[in-house]
Scaffold this active site. Structure first.
Site, PDB file in Angstrom:
ATOM      1  N   ASP A 128      41.879 130.827  86.287  1.00 10.88           N
ATOM      2  CA  ASP A 128      42.553 129.580  86.654  1.00 10.88           C
ATOM      3  C   ASP A 128      42.489 129.263  88.140  1.00 10.88           C
ATOM      4  OD1 ASP A 128      43.222 128.603  84.157  1.00 10.88           O
ATOM      5  OD2 ASP A 128      45.020 129.840  84.028  1.00 10.88           O
ATOM      6  N   ASP A 163      40.943 126.101  77.969  1.00 10.99           N
ATOM      7  CA  ASP A 163      41.502 125.636  79.242  1.00 10.99           C
ATOM      8  C   ASP A 163      40.497 125.731  80.398  1.00 10.99           C
ATOM      9  OD1 ASP A 163      43.099 127.022  77.347  1.00 10.99           O
ATOM     10  OD2 ASP A 163      44.838 126.974  78.657  1.00 10.99           O
TER      11      ASP A 163
HETATM   12  N1  GLY Z   1      46.204 126.724  80.966  1.00  7.63           N
HETATM   13  C1  GLY Z   1      47.335 127.193  80.286  1.00  7.63           C
HETATM   14  C2  GLY Z   1      48.025 126.154  79.499  1.00  7.63           C
HETATM   15  O1  GLY Z   1      47.544 125.051  79.328  1.00  7.63           O
HETATM   16  O2  GLY Z   1      49.098 126.456  79.033  1.00  7.63           O
END
Ligand code: GLY
Length: 388
Positions: free
Chosen positions: A102, A166
């Site tokens: 992330d 994601d």
């Molecule tokens: N990227 C983690 C979520 O969308 O919860």
């Protein structure tokens, strides 16, 4: 971006929201400054009030909000507060071990945008550092970017071969790094990952899995377990929204039409589901009808993805995607918005994951709900910065 041709009552609503946004965010910026917020308690954000503290994946969204407001208004206070957060995130680049895939969510809305706006060389270094960390997570046998850390979870589960939907929103950091350095390796990795996501995450009807497990030694497909949605085979709405926006962005950065078509496929799936729930996003489009649980953040991200798509298609489709985005935004604004300038956060109704026995993560305000709401409003006003 821009030129969405908003008219009539939609335009009246948009202008009204924009005026409220200016008032609310000026006060919120004075209160929050360079703190790093997640969800408010009793109307107030707490600095680092999220699990994982400084390393949490959402830590780029407050600087992202501040940069968007700076872009729209030119007020220096927004830029200064955003730069303060970015400097605090330096510690994570030194600490390293808490960072995972992330880094795109963290450093695109802080360092990349700062570098784009101010040419700050420190911001460029931070962003390239983060891009190299992301590229270093690529598994060349399976052709995917690994999601989380620790090869084994507490229960012994091997997660070294897991990728998640994601991550499509993280790979624009790699597209940026290739453009910035002239080195195509970053883009090769991003494209490989996006192709793997097309193949193993998106189902034929445009619904998505959240997680794909590969054998990290051989690269072979192992399984699609359930994730943050209802369960195996269901359709987690925020994952769907990452797919719409993420594939549209991969199209923007590469010109590969297959990404555009996948983004449309996922968008059509979302639109048909939202059209039968008064444009309010359920946490999972394939959960049992009861209990009804909403996730406004999925709506905000879907709206931004649709507005991104609208910029890459002909007039008729552009109108379809823009109208759908506005319906979602208006429905969520009417049900979930808090415009009191003395209270932190705007959009309530965000849900982190479906199965939440404590209820603490269900239908609450979450910082990225506000970020994507603000991005969508500023896109429609033709005042948004492009961060991804
Ligand atoms: N990227 C983690 C979520 O969308 O919860």
């Amino acid at each position: 971006m821009g030129n969405y041709n908003v008219k009539g009552t939609d335009l009246e609503w948009l202008d009204g929201v924009y005026e409220k946004l200016l008032v609310k965010m000026e006060r919120e910026c004075e209160r929050v400054g360079s703190d790093i917020p997640y969800t408010p308690h009793n109307g107030r954000y707490q600095d680092l009030g999220m699990p994982g503290g400084l390393y949490f994946w959402t830590n780029g969204f407050w600087p992202g909000i501040l940069w968007q407001m700076y872009g729209a208004t030119g007020r220096t206070a927004y830029r200064k507060a955003a730069e303060g957060v970015e400097e605090r995130l330096d510690e994570t680049l030194h600490g390293f071990e808490g960072l995972h895939h992330d880094v795109g969510f963290m450093f695109l809305p802080s360092s990349v945008i700062n570098y784009r706006e101010t040419k700050n060389p420190d911001s460029r270094r931070r962003a390239l550092h983060a891009a190299n960390l992301l590229a270093g997570r690529f598994n060349p046998v399976g052709k995917y970017i690994r999601a989380w850390n620790e090869s084994f979870q507490n229960d012994g589960t091997d997660i070294s071969g897991w990728m998640i939907i994601d991550c499509l929103m993280n790979i624009p950091l790699l597209y940026w790094a290739s453009r910035e350095t002239g080195d195509p390796r970053f883009t090769h990795i991003a494209v490989s990952h996006a192709k793997t996501a097309q193949r193993y995450i998106v189902r034929e009807d445009g619904s998505c899995n959240h997680i794909v497990i590969f054998d990290s030694l051989t690269g072979e497909f192992v399984d699609n377990p359930g994730g943050q949605g209802y369960g195996r085979g269901s359709s987690w709405s925020r994952g769907q929204s990452w797919a719409v926006y993420g594939f549209a962005l991969s199209y923007r950065h590469t010109g590969d039409e297959s990404f555009l078509n996948t983004a449309k496929q996922c968008a059509h799936y979302c639109i048909s589901n939202l059209a039968v729930s008064d444009w309010l996003p359920l946490v999972d489009y394939r959960a049992p009808e009861e209990p009804v649980k909403y996730d406004s953040t999925a709506g905000m991200i879907t709206a931004c993805g649709l507005l991104e798509l609208a910029g890459h298609v002909g007039e008729q489709e552009k109108s379809l995607y823009t109208k759908a985005a506005i319906r979602i935004l208006r429905a969520c604004d009417a049900k979930f918005s808090n415009w009191d300038p003395e209270m932190d956060s705007i959009v309530d109704g965000g849900t982190f994951f479906y199965h939440d026995p404590s209820g603490e993560n269900t239908e609450v305000p979450i910082i990225y709900g506000d970020y994507y709401f603000i991005e969508a409003i500023l896109r429609l006003k033709d005042k948004a910065l492009f961060l991804w």
